[in-house]
Design an enzyme around this catalytic site. Structure first.
Site, PDB file in Angstrom:
ATOM      1  N   ASP A  68     -13.363   1.950  11.138  1.00  0.00           N
ATOM      2  CA  ASP A  68     -13.736   0.551  11.605  1.00  0.00           C
ATOM      3  C   ASP A  68     -12.988  -0.523  10.992  1.00  0.00           C
ATOM      4  O   ASP A  68     -12.464  -0.371   9.540  1.00  0.00           O
ATOM      5  CB  ASP A  68     -15.368   0.205  11.315  1.00  0.00           C
ATOM      6  CG  ASP A  68     -15.873  -1.043  11.915  1.00  0.00           C
ATOM      7  OD1 ASP A  68     -15.282  -1.499  13.044  1.00  0.00           O
ATOM      8  OD2 ASP A  68     -17.043  -1.473  11.503  1.00  0.00           O
ATOM      9  N   ALA A  95       0.734  -1.380  -0.085  1.00  0.00           N
ATOM     10  CA  ALA A  95      -0.168  -0.026   0.080  1.00  0.00           C
ATOM     11  C   ALA A  95       0.992   1.208   0.055  1.00  0.00           C
ATOM     12  O   ALA A  95       2.031   1.220   0.371  1.00  0.00           O
ATOM     13  CB  ALA A  95      -1.074   0.003   1.198  1.00  0.00           C
ATOM     14  N   PRO A  96       0.167   2.186  -0.678  1.00  0.00           N
ATOM     15  CA  PRO A  96       1.098   3.665  -0.601  1.00  0.00           C
ATOM     16  C   PRO A  96       1.404   4.341   0.858  1.00  0.00           C
ATOM     17  O   PRO A  96       0.546   3.754   1.618  1.00  0.00           O
ATOM     18  CB  PRO A  96       0.150   4.550  -1.503  1.00  0.00           C
ATOM     19  CG  PRO A  96      -0.716   3.614  -2.138  1.00  0.00           C
ATOM     20  CD  PRO A  96      -0.885   2.418  -1.301  1.00  0.00           C
ATOM     21  N   GLY A  97       2.445   4.631   1.039  1.00  0.00           N
ATOM     22  CA  GLY A  97       2.557   5.299   2.457  1.00  0.00           C
ATOM     23  C   GLY A  97       3.827   4.825   3.030  1.00  0.00           C
ATOM     24  O   GLY A  97       4.384   4.133   2.422  1.00  0.00           O
ATOM     25  N   ILE A  98       4.351   5.274   4.062  1.00  0.00           N
ATOM     26  CA  ILE A  98       5.310   4.831   4.951  1.00  0.00           C
ATOM     27  C   ILE A  98       4.847   3.559   5.594  1.00  0.00           C
ATOM     28  O   ILE A  98       4.120   3.278   6.086  1.00  0.00           O
ATOM     29  CB  ILE A  98       5.677   5.936   5.814  1.00  0.00           C
ATOM     30  CG1 ILE A  98       5.974   7.121   5.367  1.00  0.00           C
ATOM     31  CG2 ILE A  98       6.964   5.367   6.938  1.00  0.00           C
ATOM     32  CD1 ILE A  98       6.184   8.335   6.454  1.00  0.00           C
ATOM     33  N   ARG A  99       6.063   2.521   5.491  1.00  0.00           N
ATOM     34  CA  ARG A  99       6.011   1.359   6.095  1.00  0.00           C
ATOM     35  C   ARG A  99       5.819   1.569   7.497  1.00  0.00           C
ATOM     36  O   ARG A  99       6.309   2.201   8.090  1.00  0.00           O
ATOM     37  CB  ARG A  99       7.176   0.459   5.913  1.00  0.00           C
ATOM     38  CG  ARG A  99       7.717   0.319   4.240  1.00  0.00           C
ATOM     39  CD  ARG A  99       6.753  -0.714   3.558  1.00  0.00           C
ATOM     40  NE  ARG A  99       7.234  -1.467   2.634  1.00  0.00           N
ATOM     41  CZ  ARG A  99       7.313  -0.860   1.283  1.00  0.00           C
ATOM     42  NH1 ARG A  99       6.717   0.305   1.026  1.00  0.00           N
ATOM     43  NH2 ARG A  99       7.886  -1.646   0.382  1.00  0.00           N
ATOM     44  N   GLY A 100       4.783   0.759   8.063  1.00  0.00           N
ATOM     45  CA  GLY A 100       4.415   0.707   9.578  1.00  0.00           C
ATOM     46  C   GLY A 100       5.579  -0.125  10.413  1.00  0.00           C
ATOM     47  O   GLY A 100       6.296  -1.180   9.736  1.00  0.00           O
ATOM     48  N   LEU A 101       5.695   0.160  11.564  1.00  0.00           N
ATOM     49  CA  LEU A 101       6.602  -0.608  12.436  1.00  0.00           C
ATOM     50  C   LEU A 101       5.916  -1.956  12.907  1.00  0.00           C
ATOM     51  O   LEU A 101       6.733  -2.876  13.304  1.00  0.00           O
ATOM     52  CB  LEU A 101       7.104   0.363  13.443  1.00  0.00           C
ATOM     53  CG  LEU A 101       7.916   1.419  13.093  1.00  0.00           C
ATOM     54  CD1 LEU A 101       8.045   2.088  14.437  1.00  0.00           C
ATOM     55  CD2 LEU A 101       9.173   1.096  12.487  1.00  0.00           C
ATOM     56  N   LYS A 132      -4.247  -5.476   6.514  1.00  0.00           N
ATOM     57  CA  LYS A 132      -3.256  -5.112   7.327  1.00  0.00           C
ATOM     58  C   LYS A 132      -2.852  -6.590   8.250  1.00  0.00           C
ATOM     59  O   LYS A 132      -3.756  -7.121   8.843  1.00  0.00           O
ATOM     60  CB  LYS A 132      -3.792  -4.185   8.530  1.00  0.00           C
ATOM     61  CG  LYS A 132      -4.145  -2.617   7.849  1.00  0.00           C
ATOM     62  CD  LYS A 132      -4.659  -1.663   8.953  1.00  0.00           C
ATOM     63  CE  LYS A 132      -3.941  -1.080   9.755  1.00  0.00           C
ATOM     64  NZ  LYS A 132      -4.420  -0.024  10.596  1.00  0.00           N
TER      65      LYS A 132
END
Length: 571
Positions: free
Chosen positions: A370, A314-320, A335
């Site tokens: 949600d 997905a676009p955006g900064i990779r999550g931790l 997710k």
């Protein structure tokens, strides 16, 4: 003498109907809770209604084990049970929900490792014909008289035990609002006004939801009601814009309490009002989130069959904490909790899941997306980009099983796709849109705090922007109740090493530091601080914490302040 398959089918249907009666009992109690201003009980009912499904499911599966060992039965046996169950659902007013309950039973028995049309209702057993039961869920009102007489008729049909503060004033407001929305020609052409029989309750508000029909257009027709000073009823607004209705039914709000025996017909009516909303979103909006998940999965399978794009990061900064991916042509993100977190994230996998459960069970106040939890979710391997598959195996291998044809995700969350706020602010050039986004970001954080929740990680990458320009929070791995944090002021000292000697516990929060990391660019930091300076003070958070500790329930209006009627103090 009934066969064992018939007994099993009957037992599952009995479990469903017991669950639905329980569901309806909680839902129908919303009217009394509203009339008596029992706002804490309203919040408890939200949690209880979500919880009862799993309890009913466990009870039903336990009953089946008293009859036989389900695991030892063949596919042919369960195929016969399914057929018997389908026959029992003939003319059943909630057949679609009953099919989902049946699927849940099979899923529980086989731990969601079998998704097989032979033994489950992967696809619906029939096509619902909308309109068949419309007369059972809709009130129609006479439009041949004056606007005022029609409004009076509406308020006389939808009765409450609590008196209006000033009913005549309310009627005048409704009359004026509709005349302001429609010109004389439109008013004269109105041929039908229909309102759903069930009243839609949520939070401190009740909504009469319907439509006003003219030859060339149909508009939403929503009357919003509030309890004034916990003692009197008051009409707060008349809403006739599609955007307002869409926001009221938004995915970041708690589910409505709307008492009906004909959910499919109610959803069909709502679908006509909101064609941009998916069918599964509307089932979820009225509290049938489990069936909403079923309808989503069917919609997802249909979409896969009609497209050929591939799942990708997905676009955006990779999550931790989460690995996030999407199908570009589809409106959700997927997710997955990673196997390991960096030291900066002092949470466990189970704690992350608990945070997501917390949000599911609470009033999301229009500011928290949600999420829907799935286990053993299957993707066609050929549709998964190689780079994505490699990344998932690198960061979440414990949660992934790869076969020759499928990528099976053992546990994941699905969430509505939004534009990550950080990407929006990087690419948007319109100063007004940037201003509005930063302002709404501050409002979003404040409203979550007013709901007695501390968002935790408030980096702007953890917020999204809806198509209506509303800022929504969607990253929950550090979320908690306000009383679980201690808000402190940074010490004032000329000593450059003062912070090094400051005693800090994991629960301590220093709001003065928020300005340094919520948004990145200096001009955006300055704008956020200018619009919402109190967010950077311990005093604001301590005060919000104190209000949360009192248990007082806040009201969060889903429509603009400008839409509200200006009420006088007349009694």
């Amino acid at each position: 003498m009934p066969t064992i398959q018939e007994k099993i089918a009957y037992q599952i249907l009995f479990g469903f109907e017991k669950n639905y009666r329980w569901f309806c009992r909680i839902t129908s109690g919303a009217k009394q809770r509203f009339e008596q201003a029992q706002w804490k009980a309203t919040q408890f009912a939200i949690k209880e209604r979500i919880s009862i499904y799993e309890q009913s499911l466990s009870d039903t599966v336990a009953e089946l084990y008293n009859l036989l060992n389900p695991h030892k039965q063949s596919t042919a046996f369960w195929h016969e049970v399914k057929q018997q169950y389908a026959e029992q659902l003939n003319q059943h007013p909630q057949y679609e929900l009953a099919e989902t309950f049946y699927n849940s039973v099979i899923g529980r028995i086989y731990k969601h490792q079998k998704i097989d049309e032979d033994i489950m209702f992967v696809l619906p057993s029939r096509c619902y014909i909308a309109g068949r039961d419309k007369h059972k869920i809709v009130n129609s009102f006479d439009t041949s008289g004056t606007v005022g007489s029609m409004m009076a008729s509406i308020l006389s049909i939808y009765r409450f035990s609590i008196p209006y503060k000033n009913k005549q004033s309310d009627l005048e407001h409704l009359d004026a609002a509709l005349r302001q929305r429609l010109n004389r020609r439109q008013l004269a052409s109105v041929h039908t006004v229909e309102i759903l029989k069930p009243v839609f309750y949520r939070g401190k508000a009740a909504y009469l939801i319907g439509r006003i029909c003219m030859p060339d257009e149909t508009l939403p027709f929503v009357i919003a009601l509030l309890v004034k000073d916990d003692t009197h009823l008051q009409v707060d607004a008349l809403l006739t814009d599609n955007k307002d209705l869409s926001v009221i039914f938004g995915f970041a709000r708690a589910y409505f309490m709307a008492d009906t025996l004909y959910p499919a017909e109610v959803v069909a009516f709502l679908q006509e009002l909101m064609p941009n909303k998916k069918n599964f979103e509307l089932y979820m909006a009225i509290g049938h989130y489990k069936h909403g998940k079923t309808v989503f999965y069917r919609n997802f399978l249909k979409h896969l069959g009609e497209t050929d794009d591939k799942f990708t990061v997905a676009p955006g900064i990779r999550g931790l904490v989460m690995a996030v991916f999407h199908l570009p042509s589809y409106g959700v993100v997927f997710k997955i909790i990673k196997d390991e977190f960096p030291e900066s994230k002092s949470v466990t996998r189970e704690q992350v899941k608990e945070c997501y459960r917390l949000v599911k069970m609470t009033d999301r106040v229009g500011r928290m997306a949600d999420t829907h939890e799935y286990v053993n979710f299957r993707l066609p391997k050929e549709r998964v980009e190689d780079d994505l598959l490699k990344e998932l195996l690198d960061v979440a291998s414990k949660n992934i099983e790869v076969t020759d044809n499928e990528v099976i995700i053992k546990h994941l969350y699905i969430e509505r796709k939004m534009t990550p706020l950080n990407l929006f602010l990087q690419t948007e050039t319109d100063p007004t849109k940037i201003y509005n986004a930063i302002d709404d970001l501050g409002l979003c954080i404040k409203q979550i705090a007013a709901a007695n929740i501390f968002p935790g990680d408030m980096l702007h990458k953890n917020f999204g922007l809806t198509r209506h320009g509303r800022v929504i929070f969607y990253d929950y791995d550090e979320i908690c109740w306000m009383n679980q944090r201690t808000f402190r002021t940074l010490p004032k000292s000329d000593d450059p090493f003062a912070m090094d000697t400051l005693s800090v516990s994991p629960e301590d929060v220093f709001p003065e530091q928020f300005e340094h990391f919520i948004v990145g660019k200096r001009e955006l930091k300055d704008l956020l601080k200018k619009l919402h300076p109190e967010l950077m003070t311990a005093e604001f958070w301590i005060e919000a914490q104190k209000k949360g500790a009192t248990g007082e329930v806040q009201h969060f209006s889903p429509y603009a302040e400008s839409k509200r009627f200006h009420q006088s103090d007349e009694s």
